[in-house]
Design an enzyme around this catalytic site. Structure first.
Site, PDB file in Angstrom:
ATOM      1  N   ASN A  18      92.193  33.346  73.122  1.00  0.00           N
ATOM      2  CA  ASN A  18      92.621  34.710  72.803  1.00  0.00           C
ATOM      3  C   ASN A  18      91.583  35.439  71.940  1.00  0.00           C
ATOM      4  O   ASN A  18      91.217  34.967  70.870  1.00  0.00           O
ATOM      5  CB  ASN A  18      93.967  34.674  72.068  1.00  0.00           C
ATOM      6  N   HIS A  68     111.622  32.167  70.328  1.00  0.00           N
ATOM      7  CA  HIS A  68     111.132  32.924  69.166  1.00  0.00           C
ATOM      8  C   HIS A  68     112.095  34.038  68.781  1.00  0.00           C
ATOM      9  O   HIS A  68     112.110  35.093  69.407  1.00  0.00           O
ATOM     10  CB  HIS A  68     109.784  33.547  69.521  1.00  0.00           C
ATOM     11  N   HIS A 108     101.603  30.500  59.509  1.00  0.00           N
ATOM     12  CA  HIS A 108     100.397  31.073  60.128  1.00  0.00           C
ATOM     13  C   HIS A 108      99.205  31.105  59.190  1.00  0.00           C
ATOM     14  O   HIS A 108      98.533  32.135  59.035  1.00  0.00           O
ATOM     15  CB  HIS A 108     100.708  32.481  60.661  1.00  0.00           C
ATOM     16  N   GLU A 121      97.401  24.045  66.443  1.00  0.00           N
ATOM     17  CA  GLU A 121      97.156  24.893  67.619  1.00  0.00           C
ATOM     18  C   GLU A 121      95.716  25.378  67.675  1.00  0.00           C
ATOM     19  O   GLU A 121      95.217  25.698  68.743  1.00  0.00           O
ATOM     20  CB  GLU A 121      98.111  26.078  67.652  1.00  0.00           C
ATOM     21  N   ARG A 136     100.138  19.998  67.033  1.00  0.00           N
ATOM     22  CA  ARG A 136     100.359  21.136  67.938  1.00  0.00           C
ATOM     23  C   ARG A 136      99.194  21.425  68.867  1.00  0.00           C
ATOM     24  O   ARG A 136      99.148  22.476  69.502  1.00  0.00           O
ATOM     25  CB  ARG A 136     100.684  22.386  67.122  1.00  0.00           C
ATOM     26  N   HIS A 146     101.548  23.979  71.028  1.00  0.00           N
ATOM     27  CA  HIS A 146     101.488  25.441  71.076  1.00  0.00           C
ATOM     28  C   HIS A 146     101.791  25.894  72.504  1.00  0.00           C
ATOM     29  O   HIS A 146     101.405  25.234  73.472  1.00  0.00           O
ATOM     30  CB  HIS A 146     100.065  25.823  70.678  1.00  0.00           C
ATOM     31  N   ASP A 174      99.478  33.653  75.128  1.00  0.00           N
ATOM     32  CA  ASP A 174      98.051  33.673  75.424  1.00  0.00           C
ATOM     33  C   ASP A 174      97.550  32.338  75.939  1.00  0.00           C
ATOM     34  O   ASP A 174      96.340  32.149  76.114  1.00  0.00           O
ATOM     35  CB  ASP A 174      97.223  34.147  74.217  1.00  0.00           C
TER      36      ASP A 174
HETATM   37  C1  CS2 Z   1     101.300  31.411  67.040  1.00  0.00           C
HETATM   38  C2  CS2 Z   1     100.544  32.122  68.113  1.00  0.00           C
HETATM   39  O1  CS2 Z   1     102.745  30.722  68.758  1.00  0.00           O
HETATM   40  C3  CS2 Z   1     102.296  30.441  67.652  1.00  0.00           C
HETATM   41  O2  CS2 Z   1     102.616  29.438  66.987  1.00  0.00           O
HETATM   42  O3  CS2 Z   1     100.534  30.778  66.079  1.00  0.00           O
HETATM   43  O4  CS2 Z   1     101.272  33.258  68.446  1.00  0.00           O
HETATM   44  C4  CS2 Z   1      99.127  32.533  67.762  1.00  0.00           C
HETATM   45  O5  CS2 Z   1      99.180  33.520  66.757  1.00  0.00           O
HETATM   46  C5  CS2 Z   1      98.452  33.090  68.995  1.00  0.00           C
HETATM   47  O6  CS2 Z   1      98.487  32.108  69.999  1.00  0.00           O
HETATM   48  C6  CS2 Z   1      97.019  33.484  68.695  1.00  0.00           C
HETATM   49  O7  CS2 Z   1      96.404  33.927  69.876  1.00  0.00           O
HETATM   50 MG    MG Z   2     101.498  29.078  65.294  1.00  0.00          MG
END
Ligand code: CS2
Ligand code: MG
Length: 402
Positions: free
Chosen positions: A37, A122, A212, A262, A283, A312, A316
């Protein structure tokens, strides 16, 4: 089974995706996700200029050999661009291997270890009332686990809260939009949100939260302690994870489970976190951690250290990555949870797939291979659109982690 062609396809059905399609001399094809992304074109160029020429003429059956060839042969090892490119090749070759064997890829990974892959949705809103509505929406859809992201009073925006309820796309402009962040406001607000969610939905619904990367270890320790009464399944990315030993400080202060990974792209990014059991869920993903081959190694290493998977699965990461992830998720012994941010209809149309959601589970395809493809004609109708992830600043203007 020689590789005769490899096409790098960049398309933007509501958001940018990079896909590698490999073709063999006996007509089999395989696909791999290479989407990073905000840096999509970097991976597309890496594949086009530095990988595809090396693939032509190679035996598509030699997945491990090609992985080692691309990893060791790069000299400049690791990193998200290199490992996403290698991941796309690896994933496409597993797709081809499954088709050649006439089996879904999970059968090649040891078969099923579970009936379905538990996913989380979510719930996000600016207000607590909005969040309660969203959690109710996801539980009504059958989700057994829900991530909760909340607005923070006094902040115009924050991570994970979007106008669009079902989809979350943070790369929202050609140049980074700038958000303002306040850790004190955040730390004061979040525990009360989870208190209300628990009051409304009881003690058993699995709740998660994504910090985050925004705290320091001692701030994350405070947050973890304040969330203990609400028994989260995990607190995600509490701090930036370059300093793996920094998680010892969090661990000393709280029993709230931690999920990280992630942004990782090899085992080396998380080996200490796993060795010392500083995390509870890893993740890492098929698309960013070197494909099925390397991610399986990470999960196996995690398994002998009581660490479970929690991959994750944001919008994206394309349906190609999700399809591949499910074959690993359904077969590994230490599966934890799979993130499932739904893709838009336009994205799903470009990436026809046969995984499906039912009763809180995602079920991998039973077709030979991964059970996903790319409609190249449709993909061509969605040209690349420059898009970057946001930048975060503190209220005094200091650049912070987004
Ligand atoms: C986030 C993502 O899904 C998650 O856990 O951390 O939305 C992340 O911000 C995006 O994949 C970044 O491109
Ligand atoms: Mg995340």
């Amino acid at each position: 089974m020689k590789i005769t062609e490899a096409r790098v396809i960049v398309t933007c059905p509501d958001r940018n995706f990079v896909t590698l399609k490999i073709v063999t001399d006996d007509g089999l094809t395989g696909v791999g996700d290479a989407t990073l992304n905000g840096r999509e074109l970097a991976v597309a160029a890496y594949l086009t200029d530095h990988v595809v020429p090396l693939l032509i003429g190679r035996d598509a059956a030699r997945i491990e050999d090609i992985w080692q060839y691309l990893y060791r042969g790069a000299y400049w090892r690791r990193g998200p661009v290199t490992m996403s490119a290698i991941a796309a090749v690896d994933t496409a070759l597993w797709d081809i291997k499954g088709k050649a064997a006439g089996m879904p890829v999970y059968q090649l990974l040891g078969g099923r270890s579970r009936e379905g892959v538990t996913v989380y949705g979510h719930a996000n809103a600016e207000t607590v009332d909005g969040i309660l509505e969203e959690v109710a929406h996801y539980t009504a859809l059958g989700y057994q686990a829900v991530r909760v992201q909340t607005g923070v009073p006094g902040l115009a925006s924050t991570y994970g809260v979007s106008a669009d309820r079902m989809f979350y796309e943070p790369a929202d402009a050609a140049l980074p939009t700038e958000n303002v962040w306040s850790t004190p406001r955040y730390l004061d607000h979040v525990p009360g949100v989870f208190q209300r969610v628990r009051e409304e939905f009881g003690p058993h619904l699995r709740l998660l939260h994504d910090v985050h990367h925004r705290l320091t270890p001692i701030e994350a320790a405070r947050l973890g302690q304040s969330l203990e009464p609400y028994h989260l399944t995990w607190m995600e990315d509490p701090v930036p994870a370059e300093l793996q030993e920094g998680f010892r400080l969090i661990r000393q202060h709280t029993t709230t489970p931690i999920a990280v990974g992630e942004v990782f792209n090899t085992i080396w990014d998380c080996k200490r976190l796993i060795d010392e059991q500083l995390i509870d869920y890893i993740r890492a993903t098929v698309v960013h951690a070197g494909g099925i081959t390397h991610l399986r190694r990470i999960f196996d290493y995690a398994a002998i250290h009581h660490v479970r998977s929690g991959s994750h699965g944001a919008t994206d990461l394309s349906p190609v990555c999700m399809a591949a992830a499910l074959h690993l998720d359904v077969s590994i012994p230490n599966f934890g949870l799979q993130e499932y941010m739904r893709h838009t209809e336009a994205t799903d149309a470009v990436f026809p797939h046969t995984y499906h959601f039912a009763d809180g589970y995602l079920h991998p395809s039973e077709e030979p291979g991964l059970g996903v493809d790319i409609d190249e004609e449709l993909a061509a109708r969605h040209p690349y659109r420059p898009a970057q992830l946001p930048i975060n600043r503190l209220e005094d203007g200091t650049v912070h982690n987004w």
